[in-house]
Design a protein around this motif. Structure first.
Motif, PDB file in Angstrom:
ATOM      1  N   PRO A 152      13.032   8.298   2.428  1.00 52.68           N
ATOM      2  CA  PRO A 152      12.913   9.405   1.269  1.00 52.68           C
ATOM      3  C   PRO A 152      12.570   8.774   0.017  1.00 52.68           C
ATOM      4  O   PRO A 152      13.136   7.590  -0.169  1.00 52.68           O
ATOM      5  N   ALA A 153      11.937   9.173  -0.852  1.00 51.34           N
ATOM      6  CA  ALA A 153      11.438   8.544  -2.009  1.00 51.34           C
ATOM      7  C   ALA A 153      12.562   8.288  -3.202  1.00 51.34           C
ATOM      8  O   ALA A 153      12.375   7.475  -3.830  1.00 51.34           O
ATOM      9  N   GLU A 154      13.647   9.419  -2.790  1.00 45.86           N
ATOM     10  CA  GLU A 154      14.594   9.241  -3.868  1.00 45.86           C
ATOM     11  C   GLU A 154      15.263   7.837  -3.798  1.00 45.86           C
ATOM     12  O   GLU A 154      15.675   7.403  -4.646  1.00 45.86           O
TER      13      GLU A 154
ATOM     14  N   ILE B 271      15.708   2.910 -10.700  1.00 48.46           N
ATOM     15  CA  ILE B 271      16.738   3.216 -11.803  1.00 48.46           C
ATOM     16  C   ILE B 271      17.910   2.036 -11.908  1.00 48.46           C
ATOM     17  O   ILE B 271      18.196   1.727 -13.003  1.00 48.46           O
ATOM     18  N   ASP B 272      18.406   1.565 -10.922  1.00 50.12           N
ATOM     19  CA  ASP B 272      19.300   0.677 -11.054  1.00 50.12           C
ATOM     20  C   ASP B 272      18.626  -0.681 -11.308  1.00 50.12           C
ATOM     21  O   ASP B 272      19.388  -1.838 -11.417  1.00 50.12           O
TER      22      ASP B 272
ATOM     23  N   VAL C   2       1.078  -1.131  -0.131  1.00 48.14           N
ATOM     24  CA  VAL C   2       0.039  -0.073  -0.160  1.00 48.14           C
ATOM     25  C   VAL C   2       0.787   1.542  -0.071  1.00 48.14           C
ATOM     26  O   VAL C   2       0.282   2.424  -0.115  1.00 48.14           O
ATOM     27  N   THR C   3       2.161   1.192   0.065  1.00 49.86           N
ATOM     28  CA  THR C   3       3.109   2.231   0.091  1.00 49.86           C
ATOM     29  C   THR C   3       3.972   2.301  -1.141  1.00 49.86           C
ATOM     30  O   THR C   3       3.946   3.317  -1.860  1.00 49.86           O
ATOM     31  N   VAL C   4       4.509   1.408  -1.575  1.00 50.10           N
ATOM     32  CA  VAL C   4       5.572   1.487  -2.689  1.00 50.10           C
ATOM     33  C   VAL C   4       5.242   0.191  -3.508  1.00 50.10           C
ATOM     34  O   VAL C   4       6.124  -0.200  -4.558  1.00 50.10           O
ATOM     35  N   GLY C   5       4.157  -0.441  -3.526  1.00 50.22           N
ATOM     36  CA  GLY C   5       4.031  -1.526  -4.422  1.00 50.22           C
ATOM     37  C   GLY C   5       2.904  -1.159  -5.522  1.00 50.22           C
ATOM     38  O   GLY C   5       2.469  -2.158  -6.125  1.00 50.22           O
ATOM     39  N   GLY C   6       2.676   0.075  -6.105  1.00 47.86           N
ATOM     40  CA  GLY C   6       1.780   0.535  -7.188  1.00 47.86           C
ATOM     41  C   GLY C   6       2.882   0.129  -8.494  1.00 47.86           C
ATOM     42  O   GLY C   6       3.401  -0.661  -8.788  1.00 47.86           O
ATOM     43  N   SER C   7       2.315   1.144  -9.517  1.00 48.61           N
ATOM     44  CA  SER C   7       3.196   1.170 -10.576  1.00 48.61           C
ATOM     45  C   SER C   7       4.434   1.238 -10.563  1.00 48.61           C
ATOM     46  O   SER C   7       5.097   2.083  -9.848  1.00 48.61           O
ATOM     47  N   SER C   8       5.056   0.580 -11.524  1.00 47.74           N
ATOM     48  CA  SER C   8       6.727   0.508 -11.635  1.00 47.74           C
ATOM     49  C   SER C   8       7.120   1.564 -12.574  1.00 47.74           C
ATOM     50  O   SER C   8       8.023   1.950 -12.728  1.00 47.74           O
ATOM     51  N   LYS C   9       6.108   2.574 -12.996  1.00 49.76           N
ATOM     52  CA  LYS C   9       6.304   3.784 -13.731  1.00 49.76           C
ATOM     53  C   LYS C   9       6.061   5.097 -12.782  1.00 49.76           C
ATOM     54  O   LYS C   9       4.851   4.979 -12.342  1.00 49.76           O
ATOM     55  N   GLY C  10       6.367   5.964 -13.272  1.00 52.66           N
ATOM     56  CA  GLY C  10       5.987   7.161 -12.397  1.00 52.66           C
ATOM     57  C   GLY C  10       6.586   7.390 -11.398  1.00 52.66           C
ATOM     58  O   GLY C  10       7.656   6.918 -10.648  1.00 52.66           O
ATOM     59  N   GLN C  11       5.758   8.388 -10.491  1.00 54.56           N
ATOM     60  CA  GLN C  11       5.838   8.447  -8.939  1.00 54.56           C
ATOM     61  C   GLN C  11       5.811   7.079  -8.149  1.00 54.56           C
ATOM     62  O   GLN C  11       4.905   6.578  -8.603  1.00 54.56           O
TER      63      GLN C  11
END
Length: 341
Positions: A227-229, A236-237, A126-135
């Motif tokens: 941090p989202a970065e 990216i890696d 529910v936090t980072v498991g969404g689409s692999s593209k964009g935000q």
């Protein structure tokens, strides 16, 4: 003023290198500031009062319980005869109490691991498991999933136990009805809590169901602080979701996981409400009996408060040992070191 003589050090044939003082600078003693009303009132309110309450309501009852555990007090009379460690000898030669302790150990091992793993997976989704593209974001409608999963935690434990007791009911329970409608006729009147092979598993499922939402919210708060970065750099890696969870998410919320493990372990060492609601007698062949249940039976059914106090002391010591082991394991595996970003 105090004068300080200086001299020049010469090295390599007379070249001037450094100038150092001839004498050490004077040492001035720090004057202790006088106590003011603000300072005294601060210590009294924020340190003295909590400490007094802790000593009165936590430490002193524990000392009293230890004192009672050395007697044959029945709890309903003023007669108390000192019998030393006889109650502790009885406990560790009592098969029923040892069975209860074994069930508690099983709960301490299984409940935190299952609950934390499932909560961590849901929190990641529910936090980072969404689409692999964009935000970087979670699954669609993730806010709805958080509310739904947290809802069981708002229900009192005794209500959860009674509700699931009705669901597990062999004569007309919801679970057997669903399984039978799916063609599994062998579960038509199956007693999930009456069979020693399934009683503990069914009970553990209820506890996990009740707490998984709470720990998911705890982990979501921890992941939101990363941090989202970092997640974008991992994407990216070429790191996948599993690699990101193992290499970034888990190390950075390690303190949250440790706290959750301790809380869940303490709950597993107690578990009185769930066990009493689902199997008030300790289950078939004492398969779900825990130490807190046996303590209750010994004190209020048998009238052996001295022996029950000894059980309480053993339970308290087991809780302290468990917490110490969790901190020790975390320290040995590098958990006390800061994670560098």
């Amino acid at each position: 003023m105090t004068s300080v003589k200086a001299k020049t050090l010469r090295i390599d044939g007379g070249a001037s290198a450094a100038v150092v003082p001839d004498t050490a600078p004077p040492v001035y003693k720090r004057r202790r500031k006088p106590l003011t009303f603000d300072k005294v009132s601060f210590f009294v309110v924020f340190l003295g009062l909590p400490l007094a309450i802790y000593l009165l309501f936590v430490i002193w009852p524990f000392i009293q319980a230890f004192g009672y555990s050395l007697t044959d007090w029945s709890g309903f009379s003023p007669d108390q005869n000192f019998i030393g460690l006889e109650n502790y000898r009885k406990l560790f030669t009592d098969d029923i109490f040892m069975k209860a302790m074994g069930n508690n150990i099983l709960l301490v091992i299984c409940l935190p691991i299952i609950t934390i793993i499932l909560s961590l997976v849901l929190a990641t989704l529910v936090t980072v498991g969404g689409s692999s593209k964009g935000q970087i974001k979670g699954l669609r409608n993730s806010s709805f999933y958080r509310v739904v999963s947290f809802f069981p935690y708002t229900i009192p434990a005794i209500a959860i136990g009674i509700m699931w007791g009705q669901i597990y009911d062999p004569s007309g329970g919801l679970l057997n009805g669903i399984l039978t409608s799916l063609g599994m006729d062998q579960f038509k009147s199956y007693a999930w809590l009456g069979d020693k092979n399934t009683a503990m598993i069914a009970t553990m499922f209820v506890i996990v169901w009740g707490f998984i939402g709470f720990y998911m919210v705890l982990f979501v708060a921890g992941i939101k602080g990363i941090p989202a970065e970092l997640f974008e750099a991992a994407r990216i890696d070429g790191a996948g979701r599993f690699r990101t969870a193992v290499s970034i998410t888990i190390p950075l919320i390690r303190d949250n996981i440790q706290t959750a493990y301790i809380y869940m372990g303490i709950l597993a060492l107690d578990a009185f409400v769930y066990m009493a609601a689902l199997n008030s007698g300790g289950g078939p062949d004492n398969s779900t009996l825990v130490m807190s249940q046996q303590l209750f039976f010994t004190a209020f059914t048998k009238g052996q408060f001295g022996l029950a106090s000894a059980m309480g002391v053993v339970l308290a010591v087991a809780t302290l040992i468990f917490s110490g082991l969790v901190f020790l394991v975390n320290r040995l595996t590098g958990g006390d070191k800061d994670v560098s970003l």
